[in-house]
Design a protein around this motif. Structure first.
Motif, PDB file in Angstrom:
ATOM      1  N   ILE A 176       0.862  -1.180   0.000  1.00  0.00           N
ATOM      2  CA  ILE A 176       0.000   0.000   0.000  1.00  0.00           C
ATOM      3  C   ILE A 176       0.902   1.235   0.000  1.00  0.00           C
ATOM      4  CG2 ILE A 176      -1.741   1.316   1.255  1.00  0.00           C
ATOM      5  CD1 ILE A 176      -2.864  -1.294   0.196  1.00  0.00           C
ATOM      6  N   ARG A 177       0.601   2.170  -0.882  1.00  0.00           N
ATOM      7  CA  ARG A 177       1.377   3.405  -0.944  1.00  0.00           C
ATOM      8  C   ARG A 177       0.638   4.534  -0.229  1.00  0.00           C
ATOM      9  NH1 ARG A 177       6.413   2.796  -1.932  1.00  0.00           N
ATOM     10  NH2 ARG A 177       6.533   4.932  -2.725  1.00  0.00           N
ATOM     11  N   ALA A 178       1.391   5.431   0.383  1.00  0.00           N
ATOM     12  CA  ALA A 178       0.790   6.616   1.007  1.00  0.00           C
ATOM     13  C   ALA A 178      -0.033   7.375  -0.029  1.00  0.00           C
ATOM     14  CB  ALA A 178       1.874   7.516   1.580  1.00  0.00           C
ATOM     15  N   GLY A 179      -1.240   7.754   0.346  1.00  0.00           N
ATOM     16  CA  GLY A 179      -2.129   8.474  -0.552  1.00  0.00           C
ATOM     17  C   GLY A 179      -3.025   7.578  -1.379  1.00  0.00           C
ATOM     18  N   GLU A 180      -2.810   6.268  -1.311  1.00  0.00           N
ATOM     19  CA  GLU A 180      -3.639   5.330  -2.071  1.00  0.00           C
ATOM     20  C   GLU A 180      -4.995   5.149  -1.393  1.00  0.00           C
ATOM     21  OE1 GLU A 180      -3.507   0.549  -3.246  1.00  0.00           O
ATOM     22  OE2 GLU A 180      -1.661   1.607  -2.703  1.00  0.00           O
ATOM     23  N   LYS A 181      -6.062   5.138  -2.186  1.00  0.00           N
ATOM     24  CA  LYS A 181      -7.378   4.861  -1.629  1.00  0.00           C
ATOM     25  C   LYS A 181      -7.437   3.394  -1.214  1.00  0.00           C
ATOM     26  CE  LYS A 181     -12.311   4.629  -2.677  1.00  0.00           C
ATOM     27  NZ  LYS A 181     -13.379   4.807  -3.684  1.00  0.00           N
ATOM     28  N   ILE A 182      -7.820   3.160   0.040  1.00  0.00           N
ATOM     29  CA  ILE A 182      -7.862   1.785   0.542  1.00  0.00           C
ATOM     30  C   ILE A 182      -9.269   1.338   0.917  1.00  0.00           C
ATOM     31  CG2 ILE A 182      -5.473   1.769   1.364  1.00  0.00           C
ATOM     32  CD1 ILE A 182      -6.604   2.275   4.210  1.00  0.00           C
ATOM     33  N   ALA A 183     -10.215   2.278   1.054  1.00  0.00           N
ATOM     34  CA  ALA A 183     -11.531   1.893   1.578  1.00  0.00           C
ATOM     35  C   ALA A 183     -12.511   3.040   1.399  1.00  0.00           C
ATOM     36  CB  ALA A 183     -11.413   1.522   3.057  1.00  0.00           C
ATOM     37  N   GLU A 184     -13.746   2.778   1.823  1.00  0.00           N
ATOM     38  CA  GLU A 184     -14.772   3.812   1.930  1.00  0.00           C
ATOM     39  C   GLU A 184     -15.498   3.647   3.260  1.00  0.00           C
ATOM     40  OE1 GLU A 184     -17.360   3.464  -1.422  1.00  0.00           O
ATOM     41  OE2 GLU A 184     -15.921   4.369  -2.815  1.00  0.00           O
ATOM     42  N   ILE A 185     -15.955   4.743   3.813  1.00  0.00           N
ATOM     43  CA  ILE A 185     -16.746   4.700   5.045  1.00  0.00           C
ATOM     44  C   ILE A 185     -18.070   4.002   4.752  1.00  0.00           C
ATOM     45  CG2 ILE A 185     -18.032   6.122   6.695  1.00  0.00           C
ATOM     46  CD1 ILE A 185     -15.790   8.157   6.578  1.00  0.00           C
ATOM     47  N   GLY A 186     -18.432   3.059   5.623  1.00  0.00           N
ATOM     48  CA  GLY A 186     -19.640   2.271   5.405  1.00  0.00           C
ATOM     49  C   GLY A 186     -20.877   2.881   6.019  1.00  0.00           C
ATOM     50  N   THR A 187     -22.017   2.395   5.588  1.00  0.00           N
ATOM     51  CA  THR A 187     -23.291   2.795   6.171  1.00  0.00           C
ATOM     52  C   THR A 187     -23.757   1.706   7.135  1.00  0.00           C
ATOM     53  OG1 THR A 187     -25.497   3.653   5.664  1.00  0.00           O
ATOM     54  CG2 THR A 187     -24.747   1.739   4.384  1.00  0.00           C
ATOM     55  N   TYR A 188     -24.721   2.042   7.984  1.00  0.00           N
ATOM     56  CA  TYR A 188     -25.269   1.018   8.874  1.00  0.00           C
ATOM     57  C   TYR A 188     -26.326   0.219   8.117  1.00  0.00           C
ATOM     58  CZ  TYR A 188     -29.060   4.477   9.559  1.00  0.00           C
ATOM     59  OH  TYR A 188     -30.083   5.375   9.381  1.00  0.00           O
ATOM     60  N   PRO A 189     -26.529  -1.055   8.419  1.00  0.00           N
ATOM     61  CA  PRO A 189     -25.916  -1.793   9.531  1.00  0.00           C
ATOM     62  C   PRO A 189     -24.601  -2.472   9.189  1.00  0.00           C
ATOM     63  CG  PRO A 189     -27.606  -3.148   8.534  1.00  0.00           C
ATOM     64  CD  PRO A 189     -27.642  -1.837   7.792  1.00  0.00           C
ATOM     65  N   GLU A 190     -24.129  -2.419   7.929  1.00  0.00           N
ATOM     66  CA  GLU A 190     -22.944  -3.207   7.575  1.00  0.00           C
ATOM     67  C   GLU A 190     -21.677  -2.710   8.245  1.00  0.00           C
ATOM     68  OE1 GLU A 190     -20.781  -2.556   3.598  1.00  0.00           O
ATOM     69  OE2 GLU A 190     -22.823  -1.994   3.107  1.00  0.00           O
ATOM     70  N   ASN A 191     -21.666  -1.476   8.751  1.00  0.00           N
ATOM     71  CA  ASN A 191     -20.454  -0.913   9.349  1.00  0.00           C
ATOM     72  C   ASN A 191     -20.357  -1.192  10.851  1.00  0.00           C
ATOM     73  OD1 ASN A 191     -22.343   0.785  10.499  1.00  0.00           O
ATOM     74  ND2 ASN A 191     -21.385   2.695   9.854  1.00  0.00           N
ATOM     75  N   GLY A 192     -21.079  -2.183  11.342  1.00  0.00           N
ATOM     76  CA  GLY A 192     -21.122  -2.450  12.774  1.00  0.00           C
ATOM     77  C   GLY A 192     -22.313  -1.785  13.438  1.00  0.00           C
ATOM     78  N   ASP A 193     -23.198  -1.229  12.614  1.00  0.00           N
ATOM     79  CA  ASP A 193     -24.425  -0.558  13.062  1.00  0.00           C
ATOM     80  C   ASP A 193     -24.130   0.723  13.836  1.00  0.00           C
ATOM     81  OD1 ASP A 193     -27.282  -0.255  13.390  1.00  0.00           O
ATOM     82  OD2 ASP A 193     -27.385  -2.428  13.164  1.00  0.00           O
TER      83      ASP A 193
END
Length: 226
Positions: free
Chosen positions: A161-178
């Motif tokens: 993984i390089r600095a500045g690389e997109k690694i993820a997106e913020i999730g919505t509930y309930p999939e993000n742990g609610d």
């Protein structure tokens, strides 16, 4: 860059989720009931209502904060003493907000921690030794919690993984742990043999132990007021 916000020029709100926030605790004299934190939709409306009122797109805060919000979930009540001390910084922002790696590293591990109130989809990166004030030069790991499930696609242990690389997106509930959409960002100097998970909240009795393992992420980010 961790998120697509400029904390030097854009407004942000420091959110207080401790017992000092009157919205979260009952007041018998005023006849006021606290916000029902078990209702994730209402909790989310509260968080984003606070952001809108402040004219901010992102809310931040929470490192070493003694919070009441974990009383919403049995996940934090499995010991004689409940876990209520927060060990990372939370960034409350809209679901779908991209998350970028702040440092070069490799994927250490990842997992969908699928329990009510848990991290949900989680990524942990391993970095080379990094110098942080008061911690010196140590190996460093970074944790990203409450992501979309799609963020885990294509990952494998050891992936560069390089600095500045997109690694993820913020999730919505309930999939993000609610939870109301947000990123939990945490640093660790020792993984304690764990993979895909690491305590993001500890008991008062374990506070000193975990703070010694989990530097303030703001040492890396430099956000004013935290």
């Amino acid at each position: 860059m961790l998120l697509p916000f400029d904390f030097q020029t854009e407004p942000y709100l420091i959110l207080d989720l401790s017992a000092t926030n009157p919205d979260l605790v009952p007041d018998q004299r005023a006849g006021r009931l606290p916000l029902d934190l078990t209702d994730t939709a209402r909790f989310s409306d509260y968080v984003f209502g606070q952001l809108q009122a402040a004219g901010a797109r992102v809310g931040v805060g929470g490192y070493n904060e003694h919070r009441v919000i974990y009383r919403r979930s049995p996940h934090f009540q499995q010991q004689a003493e409940p876990r209520e001390i927060h060990l990372g910084i939370d960034f409350w922002a809209e679901a779908g907000t991209p998350v970028f790696a702040p440092l070069d590293g490799i994927v250490h591990s990842f997992r969908d921690n699928d329990n009510f109130g848990d991290y949900g989809p989680t990524i942990i990166l391993e970095h080379r030794e990094v110098v942080l004030p008061a911690f010196g030069r140590k190996p460093l790991y970074s944790l990203y919690g409450h992501l979309t499930r799609a963020s885990l696609n294509g990952l494998y242990d050891g992936k560069p993984i390089r600095a500045g690389e997109k690694i993820a997106e913020i999730g919505t509930y309930p999939e993000n742990g609610d939870w109301p959409p947000h990123l939990h960002f945490q640093l660790m100097t020792d993984m304690l043999g764990l993979r895909g998970d690491f305590p993001g909240v500890c008991t008062e009795a374990d506070r000193a132990k975990f703070l010694a393992l989990c530097p303030n992420p703001n040492l890396l980010l430099g956000i004013n007021g935290l």
